[in-house]
Design a protein around this motif. Structure first.
Motif, PDB file in Angstrom:
ATOM      1  N   ARG A 272       0.818  -1.210   0.000  1.00 50.34           N
ATOM      2  CA  ARG A 272       0.000   0.000   0.000  1.00 50.34           C
ATOM      3  C   ARG A 272       0.856   1.266   0.000  1.00 50.34           C
ATOM      4  O   ARG A 272       0.517   2.258  -0.631  1.00 50.34           O
ATOM      5  CB  ARG A 272      -0.933  -0.003   1.213  1.00 50.34           C
ATOM      6  N   THR A 273       1.978   1.241   0.707  1.00 54.69           N
ATOM      7  CA  THR A 273       2.770   2.453   0.871  1.00 54.69           C
ATOM      8  C   THR A 273       3.878   2.649  -0.167  1.00 54.69           C
ATOM      9  O   THR A 273       4.305   3.774  -0.407  1.00 54.69           O
ATOM     10  CB  THR A 273       3.396   2.503   2.282  1.00 54.69           C
ATOM     11  N   ILE A 274       4.340   1.594  -0.799  1.00 50.51           N
ATOM     12  CA  ILE A 274       5.434   1.711  -1.777  1.00 50.51           C
ATOM     13  C   ILE A 274       5.129   2.735  -2.874  1.00 50.51           C
ATOM     14  O   ILE A 274       5.991   3.558  -3.204  1.00 50.51           O
ATOM     15  CB  ILE A 274       5.792   0.335  -2.372  1.00 50.51           C
ATOM     16  N   PRO A 275       3.922   2.757  -3.449  1.00 53.19           N
ATOM     17  CA  PRO A 275       3.663   3.746  -4.510  1.00 53.19           C
ATOM     18  C   PRO A 275       3.737   5.198  -4.037  1.00 53.19           C
ATOM     19  O   PRO A 275       3.821   6.111  -4.846  1.00 53.19           O
ATOM     20  CB  PRO A 275       2.244   3.410  -4.977  1.00 53.19           C
ATOM     21  N   ASN A 276       3.723   5.427  -2.731  1.00 55.96           N
ATOM     22  CA  ASN A 276       3.773   6.786  -2.199  1.00 55.96           C
ATOM     23  C   ASN A 276       5.194   7.321  -2.042  1.00 55.96           C
ATOM     24  O   ASN A 276       5.379   8.472  -1.657  1.00 55.96           O
ATOM     25  CB  ASN A 276       3.074   6.846  -0.843  1.00 55.96           C
ATOM     26  N   VAL A 277       6.187   6.505  -2.343  1.00 56.86           N
ATOM     27  CA  VAL A 277       7.570   6.966  -2.238  1.00 56.86           C
ATOM     28  C   VAL A 277       7.813   7.994  -3.331  1.00 56.86           C
ATOM     29  O   VAL A 277       7.593   7.723  -4.510  1.00 56.86           O
ATOM     30  CB  VAL A 277       8.561   5.788  -2.366  1.00 56.86           C
TER      31      VAL A 277
ATOM     32  N   GLU B 186      14.950  14.479  -5.451  1.00 58.20           N
ATOM     33  CA  GLU B 186      15.242  15.740  -6.126  1.00 58.20           C
ATOM     34  C   GLU B 186      16.478  15.633  -7.008  1.00 58.20           C
ATOM     35  O   GLU B 186      16.597  16.359  -7.986  1.00 58.20           O
ATOM     36  CB  GLU B 186      15.433  16.847  -5.103  1.00 58.20           C
ATOM     37  N   LYS B 187      17.402  14.752  -6.627  1.00 54.21           N
ATOM     38  CA  LYS B 187      18.649  14.604  -7.380  1.00 54.21           C
ATOM     39  C   LYS B 187      18.994  13.135  -7.532  1.00 54.21           C
ATOM     40  O   LYS B 187      18.680  12.326  -6.665  1.00 54.21           O
ATOM     41  CB  LYS B 187      19.817  15.288  -6.661  1.00 54.21           C
ATOM     42  N   ASP B 188      19.643  12.800  -8.608  1.00 51.70           N
ATOM     43  CA  ASP B 188      20.238  11.484  -8.795  1.00 51.70           C
ATOM     44  C   ASP B 188      21.393  11.399  -7.792  1.00 51.70           C
ATOM     45  O   ASP B 188      22.218  12.304  -7.727  1.00 51.70           O
ATOM     46  CB  ASP B 188      20.756  11.388 -10.234  1.00 51.70           C
ATOM     47  N   PRO B 189      21.468  10.359  -6.967  1.00 55.32           N
ATOM     48  CA  PRO B 189      22.506  10.301  -5.939  1.00 55.32           C
ATOM     49  C   PRO B 189      23.929  10.183  -6.487  1.00 55.32           C
ATOM     50  O   PRO B 189      24.885  10.437  -5.765  1.00 55.32           O
ATOM     51  CB  PRO B 189      22.138   9.068  -5.116  1.00 55.32           C
ATOM     52  N   VAL B 190      24.077   9.844  -7.729  1.00 58.11           N
ATOM     53  CA  VAL B 190      25.409   9.722  -8.324  1.00 58.11           C
ATOM     54  C   VAL B 190      25.708  10.902  -9.249  1.00 58.11           C
ATOM     55  O   VAL B 190      26.773  11.493  -9.197  1.00 58.11           O
ATOM     56  CB  VAL B 190      25.557   8.392  -9.099  1.00 58.11           C
ATOM     57  N   HIS B 191      24.738  11.261 -10.099  1.00 60.13           N
ATOM     58  CA  HIS B 191      24.977  12.240 -11.155  1.00 60.13           C
ATOM     59  C   HIS B 191      24.377  13.616 -10.893  1.00 60.13           C
ATOM     60  O   HIS B 191      24.531  14.515 -11.710  1.00 60.13           O
ATOM     61  CB  HIS B 191      24.465  11.706 -12.490  1.00 60.13           C
ATOM     62  N   GLY B 192      23.659  13.786  -9.801  1.00 58.25           N
ATOM     63  CA  GLY B 192      23.135  15.106  -9.470  1.00 58.25           C
ATOM     64  C   GLY B 192      21.814  15.451 -10.130  1.00 58.25           C
ATOM     65  O   GLY B 192      21.020  14.588 -10.486  1.00 58.25           O
ATOM     66  N   SER B 193      21.618  16.750 -10.318  1.00 59.58           N
ATOM     67  CA  SER B 193      20.317  17.291 -10.749  1.00 59.58           C
ATOM     68  C   SER B 193      19.828  16.807 -12.104  1.00 59.58           C
ATOM     69  O   SER B 193      18.629  16.817 -12.365  1.00 59.58           O
ATOM     70  CB  SER B 193      20.381  18.818 -10.771  1.00 59.58           C
ATOM     71  N   ASN B 194      20.712  16.415 -12.990  1.00 61.98           N
ATOM     72  CA  ASN B 194      20.299  15.984 -14.329  1.00 61.98           C
ATOM     73  C   ASN B 194      20.634  14.520 -14.596  1.00 61.98           C
ATOM     74  O   ASN B 194      20.756  14.123 -15.750  1.00 61.98           O
ATOM     75  CB  ASN B 194      20.955  16.875 -15.390  1.00 61.98           C
ATOM     76  N   GLY B 195      20.771  13.733 -13.548  1.00 59.38           N
ATOM     77  CA  GLY B 195      21.166  12.343 -13.712  1.00 59.38           C
ATOM     78  C   GLY B 195      20.085  11.457 -14.296  1.00 59.38           C
ATOM     79  O   GLY B 195      18.897  11.798 -14.305  1.00 59.38           O
ATOM     80  N   PRO B 196      20.469  10.299 -14.803  1.00 55.59           N
ATOM     81  CA  PRO B 196      19.527   9.402 -15.478  1.00 55.59           C
ATOM     82  C   PRO B 196      18.459   8.805 -14.564  1.00 55.59           C
ATOM     83  O   PRO B 196      17.386   8.431 -15.047  1.00 55.59           O
ATOM     84  CB  PRO B 196      20.427   8.306 -16.053  1.00 55.59           C
ATOM     85  N   LEU B 197      18.719   8.730 -13.272  1.00 53.29           N
ATOM     86  CA  LEU B 197      17.698   8.182 -12.372  1.00 53.29           C
ATOM     87  C   LEU B 197      16.419   9.004 -12.439  1.00 53.29           C
ATOM     88  O   LEU B 197      15.315   8.459 -12.418  1.00 53.29           O
ATOM     89  CB  LEU B 197      18.205   8.127 -10.935  1.00 53.29           C
ATOM     90  N   LEU B 198      16.552  10.308 -12.560  1.00 55.01           N
ATOM     91  CA  LEU B 198      15.373  11.180 -12.541  1.00 55.01           C
ATOM     92  C   LEU B 198      14.472  10.952 -13.743  1.00 55.01           C
ATOM     93  O   LEU B 198      13.253  10.984 -13.621  1.00 55.01           O
ATOM     94  CB  LEU B 198      15.814  12.638 -12.463  1.00 55.01           C
ATOM     95  N   SER B 199      15.044  10.702 -14.901  1.00 52.83           N
ATOM     96  CA  SER B 199      14.196  10.449 -16.063  1.00 52.83           C
ATOM     97  C   SER B 199      13.662   9.014 -16.077  1.00 52.83           C
ATOM     98  O   SER B 199      12.626   8.736 -16.657  1.00 52.83           O
ATOM     99  CB  SER B 199      14.964  10.725 -17.365  1.00 52.83           C
ATOM    100  N   ALA B 200      14.352   8.103 -15.406  1.00 51.94           N
ATOM    101  CA  ALA B 200      13.916   6.699 -15.367  1.00 51.94           C
ATOM    102  C   ALA B 200      12.848   6.461 -14.293  1.00 51.94           C
ATOM    103  O   ALA B 200      12.105   5.506 -14.365  1.00 51.94           O
ATOM    104  CB  ALA B 200      15.109   5.789 -15.118  1.00 51.94           C
ATOM    105  N   TRP B 201      12.796   7.319 -13.288  1.00 49.10           N
ATOM    106  CA  TRP B 201      11.887   7.129 -12.155  1.00 49.10           C
ATOM    107  C   TRP B 201      10.438   7.260 -12.612  1.00 49.10           C
ATOM    108  O   TRP B 201      10.041   8.270 -13.174  1.00 49.10           O
ATOM    109  CB  TRP B 201      12.180   8.168 -11.086  1.00 49.10           C
ATOM    110  N   GLN B 202       9.659   6.240 -12.352  1.00 45.26           N
ATOM    111  CA  GLN B 202       8.231   6.263 -12.670  1.00 45.26           C
ATOM    112  C   GLN B 202       7.463   6.425 -11.370  1.00 45.26           C
ATOM    113  O   GLN B 202       7.464   5.534 -10.542  1.00 45.26           O
ATOM    114  CB  GLN B 202       7.818   4.960 -13.364  1.00 45.26           C
ATOM    115  N   GLU B 203       6.821   7.562 -11.173  1.00 41.46           N
ATOM    116  CA  GLU B 203       6.083   7.787  -9.937  1.00 41.46           C
ATOM    117  C   GLU B 203       4.738   7.085  -9.963  1.00 41.46           C
ATOM    118  O   GLU B 203       4.104   6.999 -10.993  1.00 41.46           O
ATOM    119  CB  GLU B 203       5.888   9.285  -9.708  1.00 41.46           C
ATOM    120  N   GLY B 204       4.333   6.642  -8.747  1.00 39.45           N
ATOM    121  CA  GLY B 204       3.002   6.075  -8.570  1.00 39.45           C
ATOM    122  C   GLY B 204       2.802   4.840  -9.332  1.00 39.45           C
ATOM    123  O   GLY B 204       1.865   4.203  -9.439  1.00 39.45           O
TER     124      GLY B 204
END
Length: 81
Positions: A54-59, A63-81
């Motif tokens: 129930r709670t996992i989708p609420n994560v 704000e930043k990719d922990p390795v590459h910063g503000s424009n890192g690939p994690l941010l574009s790969a992250w699918q919310e909800g």
């Protein structure tokens, strides 16, 4: 799922996953980190399973990719909800 890594590899585990070292070379170094904000509900018992689902989708997306910063690939790969 076994994972073979190389020097400087980074693994970012999404919410709802876990990890366990089954084996490693003697030179393995693991560094774990959590952001300095938020609360963490580490579910370790079977009776917590439904609540975790129930709670996992609420994560929220970080704000930043922990390795590459503000424009890192994690941010574009992250699918919310």
């Amino acid at each position: 799922m076994p994972l073979n890594g190389a020097v400087s590899d980074v693994a970012i585990l999404p919410a709802g996953t876990g990890h366990q070292r089954l084996s490693s070379s003697s030179d393995l170094l693991v560094v774990g980190a959590y952001p300095p904000f938020g609360t963490y509900d580490l579910c370790t018992r079977a009776e917590q399973y439904e609540e975790a689902l129930r709670t996992i989708p609420n994560v929220g997306r970080p704000e930043k990719d922990p390795v590459h910063g503000s424009n890192g690939p994690l941010l574009s790969a992250w699918q919310e909800g």
